[in-house]
Scaffold this active site. Structure first.
Site, PDB file in Angstrom:
ATOM      1  N   ILE A 127      -7.246   7.233  -0.690  1.00  0.00           N
ATOM      2  CA  ILE A 127      -7.036   5.804  -0.888  1.00  0.00           C
ATOM      3  C   ILE A 127      -7.916   5.118   0.159  1.00  0.00           C
ATOM      4  O   ILE A 127      -7.939   5.531   1.327  1.00  0.00           O
ATOM      5  CB  ILE A 127      -5.550   5.399  -0.733  1.00  0.00           C
ATOM      6  N   SER A 128      -8.638   4.081  -0.248  1.00  0.00           N
ATOM      7  CA  SER A 128      -9.575   3.424   0.669  1.00  0.00           C
ATOM      8  C   SER A 128      -8.856   2.752   1.835  1.00  0.00           C
ATOM      9  O   SER A 128      -7.680   2.395   1.739  1.00  0.00           O
ATOM     10  CB  SER A 128     -10.388   2.369  -0.078  1.00  0.00           C
ATOM     11  N   GLN A 129      -9.608   2.551   2.912  1.00  0.00           N
ATOM     12  CA  GLN A 129      -9.125   1.794   4.083  1.00  0.00           C
ATOM     13  C   GLN A 129      -8.797   0.357   3.624  1.00  0.00           C
ATOM     14  O   GLN A 129      -9.565  -0.238   2.850  1.00  0.00           O
ATOM     15  CB  GLN A 129     -10.272   1.779   5.092  1.00  0.00           C
ATOM     16  N   ARG A 141       0.828  -1.215   0.000  1.00  0.00           N
ATOM     17  CA  ARG A 141       0.000   0.000   0.000  1.00  0.00           C
ATOM     18  C   ARG A 141       0.861   1.264   0.000  1.00  0.00           C
ATOM     19  O   ARG A 141       0.452   2.315  -0.485  1.00  0.00           O
ATOM     20  CB  ARG A 141      -0.923  -0.036   1.231  1.00  0.00           C
TER      21      ARG A 141
END
Ligand code: SAH
Length: 208
Positions: free
Chosen positions: A58-60, A32
């Site tokens: 940015i998504s969890q 990530r």
């Protein structure tokens, strides 16, 4: 102390019910950190979305894994993602299917995502700048569709670009959003299942 990649996988994913081995493998192999702006890299494995510029995020990690697992992907699937952002979700999905097509409405994010994906050595993701509500007709119909921005309702065009038997997952709603999992059971028939409450950035673009 900053969360480590290992803690992200163990504490945020496995302990919360992410148990698909291929999803766990993808989350353990795609870093990530490669997808967040430099100033947030020390927070790369935190249990939260992070800013990526252009007012987007940015998504969890948990949300990326949850949605991938919920779609029950097969390795020969072709998938359409709406909302490329930094490309992280597309990168995870690229490990689980044959090809990912991803649409991003903000032009400036496309080269950012492309750079992140190529640095990660991923070459089965195609990105185009465009309004995701219109889908990507000439590459469809798709086995699976994933929306990573919340619409008031699931765009009809995207339902139409699903193969029979195909699945779509999307955050739906304005103030309070929930994740909807939809399966195409016939030419114009769908089975809908409401999953968990979520918080995504709103989907912009046209009204259909
Ligand atoms: N998938 C991303 C999350 C991105 S956030 C990840 O890997 O973390 C949602 C993205 O959807 C934003 O980049 C936003 O610009 C984009 N978006 C919003 N409305 C859209 C639309 N109509 N078509 C395509 N992209 C859209």
């Amino acid at each position: 102390m900053n969360t480590t990649w290992r803690q992200m996988v163990d504490d945020q994913l496995k302990k919360r019910g992410i148990n698909d081995p291929l999803v766990i493998k993808a989350m353990s192999e795609v870093d990530r950190k490669d997808f967040v702006p430099i100033k947030y890299q020390r927070m790369a494995y935190e249990d939260r979305p992070l800013p990526i510029g252009n007012n987007q995020t940015i998504s969890q990690p948990y949300m990326v894994a949850y949605m991938a697992q919920a779609l029950g992907l097969q390795e020969d699937d072709v998938l359409l993602e709406i909302g490329t952002g930094c490309g992280y979700n597309a990168a995870i999905l690229s490990q689980l299917v044959t090809h990912v097509y991803s649409l991003e409405i903000i032009e400036g994010l496309v080269p950012f995502a492309e750079k992140n994906l190529s640095r990660a050595g991923i070459n089965n993701v195609s990105i185009r700048c465009g309004d995701g509500k219109e889908g990507w007709a000439d590459k469809g119909p798709f086995d699976a569709v994933m929306l990573t921005a919340a619409a008031d309702e699931i765009p009809k065009t995207l339902k139409a670009q699903l193969k029979p038997g195909g699945r779509l997952i999307a955050p739906v709603g304005k103030i309070s959003q929930r994740l909807i999992l939809l399966e195409k059971t016939g030419q114009d028939q769908f089975r809908e299942e409401e999953r968990i409450p979520v918080q995504f950035v709103p989907m912009t673009g046209g009204s259909n």
